[in-house]
Design a protein around this motif. Structure first.
Motif, PDB file in Angstrom:
ATOM      1  N   CYS A  52       0.826  -1.209   0.000  1.00  0.00           N
ATOM      2  CA  CYS A  52       0.000   0.000   0.000  1.00  0.00           C
ATOM      3  C   CYS A  52       0.864   1.265   0.000  1.00  0.00           C
ATOM      4  O   CYS A  52       1.669   1.462   0.906  1.00  0.00           O
ATOM      5  CB  CYS A  52      -0.923   0.004   1.218  1.00  0.00           C
ATOM      6  SG  CYS A  52      -1.950   1.500   1.323  1.00  0.00           S
ATOM      7  N   PRO A  53       0.688   2.161  -0.990  1.00  0.00           N
ATOM      8  CA  PRO A  53       1.530   3.357  -1.049  1.00  0.00           C
ATOM      9  C   PRO A  53       1.184   4.426  -0.021  1.00  0.00           C
ATOM     10  O   PRO A  53       1.951   5.363   0.154  1.00  0.00           O
ATOM     11  CB  PRO A  53       1.272   3.880  -2.481  1.00  0.00           C
ATOM     12  CG  PRO A  53      -0.093   3.385  -2.818  1.00  0.00           C
ATOM     13  CD  PRO A  53      -0.216   2.049  -2.151  1.00  0.00           C
ATOM     14  N   VAL A  54       0.038   4.294   0.636  1.00  0.00           N
ATOM     15  CA  VAL A  54      -0.329   5.291   1.651  1.00  0.00           C
ATOM     16  C   VAL A  54      -0.423   4.695   3.051  1.00  0.00           C
ATOM     17  O   VAL A  54      -0.913   5.347   3.974  1.00  0.00           O
ATOM     18  CB  VAL A  54      -1.655   6.000   1.282  1.00  0.00           C
ATOM     19  CG1 VAL A  54      -1.490   6.830   0.022  1.00  0.00           C
ATOM     20  CG2 VAL A  54      -2.786   4.999   1.131  1.00  0.00           C
ATOM     21  N   ALA A  55       0.063   3.469   3.214  1.00  0.00           N
ATOM     22  CA  ALA A  55       0.002   2.815   4.530  1.00  0.00           C
ATOM     23  C   ALA A  55       0.754   3.612   5.590  1.00  0.00           C
ATOM     24  O   ALA A  55       0.378   3.598   6.769  1.00  0.00           O
ATOM     25  CB  ALA A  55       0.561   1.395   4.440  1.00  0.00           C
ATOM     26  N   PHE A  56       1.799   4.322   5.163  1.00  0.00           N
ATOM     27  CA  PHE A  56       2.603   5.085   6.134  1.00  0.00           C
ATOM     28  C   PHE A  56       1.784   6.153   6.854  1.00  0.00           C
ATOM     29  O   PHE A  56       2.125   6.577   7.955  1.00  0.00           O
ATOM     30  CB  PHE A  56       3.790   5.751   5.427  1.00  0.00           C
ATOM     31  CG  PHE A  56       3.391   6.876   4.505  1.00  0.00           C
ATOM     32  CD1 PHE A  56       3.355   8.188   4.975  1.00  0.00           C
ATOM     33  CD2 PHE A  56       3.035   6.626   3.194  1.00  0.00           C
ATOM     34  CE1 PHE A  56       2.985   9.227   4.123  1.00  0.00           C
ATOM     35  CE2 PHE A  56       2.661   7.655   2.349  1.00  0.00           C
ATOM     36  CZ  PHE A  56       2.629   8.956   2.816  1.00  0.00           C
ATOM     37  N   ALA A  57       0.689   6.600   6.228  1.00  0.00           N
ATOM     38  CA  ALA A  57      -0.132   7.660   6.818  1.00  0.00           C
ATOM     39  C   ALA A  57      -1.356   7.114   7.543  1.00  0.00           C
ATOM     40  O   ALA A  57      -2.108   7.882   8.142  1.00  0.00           O
ATOM     41  CB  ALA A  57      -0.569   8.638   5.734  1.00  0.00           C
ATOM     42  N   MET A  58      -1.565   5.811   7.486  1.00  0.00           N
ATOM     43  CA  MET A  58      -2.780   5.211   8.055  1.00  0.00           C
ATOM     44  C   MET A  58      -2.639   4.936   9.536  1.00  0.00           C
ATOM     45  O   MET A  58      -1.539   4.630  10.013  1.00  0.00           O
ATOM     46  CB  MET A  58      -3.131   3.912   7.318  1.00  0.00           C
ATOM     47  CG  MET A  58      -3.575   4.116   5.876  1.00  0.00           C
ATOM     48  SD  MET A  58      -4.003   2.535   5.088  1.00  0.00           S
ATOM     49  CE  MET A  58      -4.804   3.110   3.601  1.00  0.00           C
ATOM     50  N   ASP A  59      -3.753   5.015  10.249  1.00  0.00           N
ATOM     51  CA  ASP A  59      -3.734   4.648  11.662  1.00  0.00           C
ATOM     52  C   ASP A  59      -4.018   3.156  11.864  1.00  0.00           C
ATOM     53  O   ASP A  59      -3.627   2.577  12.884  1.00  0.00           O
ATOM     54  CB  ASP A  59      -4.721   5.498  12.472  1.00  0.00           C
ATOM     55  CG  ASP A  59      -6.107   5.555  11.840  1.00  0.00           C
ATOM     56  OD1 ASP A  59      -6.300   4.955  10.766  1.00  0.00           O
ATOM     57  OD2 ASP A  59      -6.985   6.220  12.404  1.00  0.00           O
ATOM     58  N   LEU A  60      -4.712   2.549  10.921  1.00  0.00           N
ATOM     59  CA  LEU A  60      -4.881   1.096  10.893  1.00  0.00           C
ATOM     60  C   LEU A  60      -4.339   0.595   9.569  1.00  0.00           C
ATOM     61  O   LEU A  60      -4.648   1.152   8.521  1.00  0.00           O
ATOM     62  CB  LEU A  60      -6.366   0.705  10.996  1.00  0.00           C
ATOM     63  CG  LEU A  60      -7.114   1.064  12.275  1.00  0.00           C
ATOM     64  CD1 LEU A  60      -8.587   0.685  12.139  1.00  0.00           C
ATOM     65  CD2 LEU A  60      -6.499   0.382  13.475  1.00  0.00           C
ATOM     66  N   MET A  61      -3.525  -0.437   9.611  1.00  0.00           N
ATOM     67  CA  MET A  61      -2.998  -0.981   8.364  1.00  0.00           C
ATOM     68  C   MET A  61      -4.134  -1.678   7.597  1.00  0.00           C
ATOM     69  O   MET A  61      -5.110  -2.139   8.191  1.00  0.00           O
ATOM     70  CB  MET A  61      -1.871  -1.976   8.653  1.00  0.00           C
ATOM     71  CG  MET A  61      -0.628  -1.340   9.290  1.00  0.00           C
ATOM     72  SD  MET A  61       0.135  -0.090   8.199  1.00  0.00           S
ATOM     73  CE  MET A  61      -0.441   1.431   8.938  1.00  0.00           C
ATOM     74  N   PRO A  62      -4.010  -1.770   6.269  1.00  0.00           N
ATOM     75  CA  PRO A  62      -5.090  -2.376   5.474  1.00  0.00           C
ATOM     76  C   PRO A  62      -5.508  -3.758   5.952  1.00  0.00           C
ATOM     77  O   PRO A  62      -6.711  -4.061   6.015  1.00  0.00           O
ATOM     78  CB  PRO A  62      -4.491  -2.410   4.069  1.00  0.00           C
ATOM     79  CG  PRO A  62      -3.568  -1.231   4.037  1.00  0.00           C
ATOM     80  CD  PRO A  62      -2.964  -1.181   5.418  1.00  0.00           C
ATOM     81  N   ASN A  63      -4.540  -4.617   6.285  1.00  0.00           N
ATOM     82  CA  ASN A  63      -4.923  -5.959   6.746  1.00  0.00           C
ATOM     83  C   ASN A  63      -5.627  -5.902   8.091  1.00  0.00           C
ATOM     84  O   ASN A  63      -6.485  -6.727   8.413  1.00  0.00           O
ATOM     85  CB  ASN A  63      -3.695  -6.871   6.822  1.00  0.00           C
ATOM     86  CG  ASN A  63      -2.677  -6.422   7.853  1.00  0.00           C
ATOM     87  OD1 ASN A  63      -2.138  -5.314   7.745  1.00  0.00           O
ATOM     88  ND2 ASN A  63      -2.409  -7.241   8.858  1.00  0.00           N
TER      89      ASN A  63
END
Length: 206
Positions: A52-63
């Motif tokens: 994911c290219p925007v995972a670094f900005a997420m508070d919950l990871m996609p999985n």
């Protein structure tokens, strides 16, 4: 987060909790119905998060979003920034060995959050979604310059990205006048049908 969702327990009232957090029975089914995806197909390999290219900005990871939705942790998922930060690039889909279409899951979660009136932690992104959809509904297709103007007025960020906008206009990337596409009436009917279904509680709130 792994610790928070690793422990499942049932209270004497029958209420199921994960890591001490209350779960919502039926939430997983609602997400699966709207998205058309089987959340239990995910076995948490983490390929979606790794790509994911925007995972670094997420508070919950996609999985984690998938796992928590499966567990019925509606409040945590619907209040997260992650469901609004997903850009739908489909990188996760191409990496998923189980072919879970996570962008469709994210779309469904945004619909549910909007339908329930959950405050969006990313108001600028919410403003973009609303402005984009309103523009397509009104014109049958997106007019980029009108989108930019409406978004600037809605967010108050009038002068942000002005140099980029000027450069794009100079290269003919932003048309001054909108086109009138074929099928405009059909597009409008699609929006009307979505609103009708939303009125029946089908979950669409866009």
């Amino acid at each position: 987060m792994g610790d928070a969702i690793s422990a499942e327990s049932a209270t004497t009232s029958g209420e199921v909790r994960f890591g001490g957090k209350k779960t919502e029975p039926g939430f997983c089914r609602e997400v699966e119905r709207l998205s058309g995806q089987k959340l239990s197909a995910c076995y948490q390999c983490g390929e979606c998060t790794a790509g994911c290219p925007v995972a670094f900005a997420m508070d919950l990871m996609p999985n984690q979003v998938t796992r928590m939705a499966l567990a019925g942790m509606a409040d945590e998922v619907l209040q997260s920034r992650s469901i609004w930060l997903c850009v739908g690039c489909n990188t996760c889909v191409t990496r998923c060995p189980r072919l879970v279409d996570l962008p469709r899951v994210m779309d469904s979660l945004r619909q549910i959050a909007t339908h329930r009136g959950v405050r969006c932690p990313e108001p600028a992104i919410r403003a973009f979604h609303d402005t984009f959809l309103h523009g397509v509904e009104r014109g049958g297709r997106l007019h980029e310059l009108a989108l930019v103007a409406a978004l600037k007025l809605k967010t108050g960020r009038l002068f942000q990205d002005v140099p980029a906008g000027v450069a794009m206009m100079a290269k003919g990337k932003l048309a001054i006048l909108p086109e009138t596409p074929e099928g405009k009436a059909e597009v409008r009917r699609i929006f009307e049908e979505c609103k009708r279904r939303a009125g029946k509680g089908d979950g669409h709130a866009g």
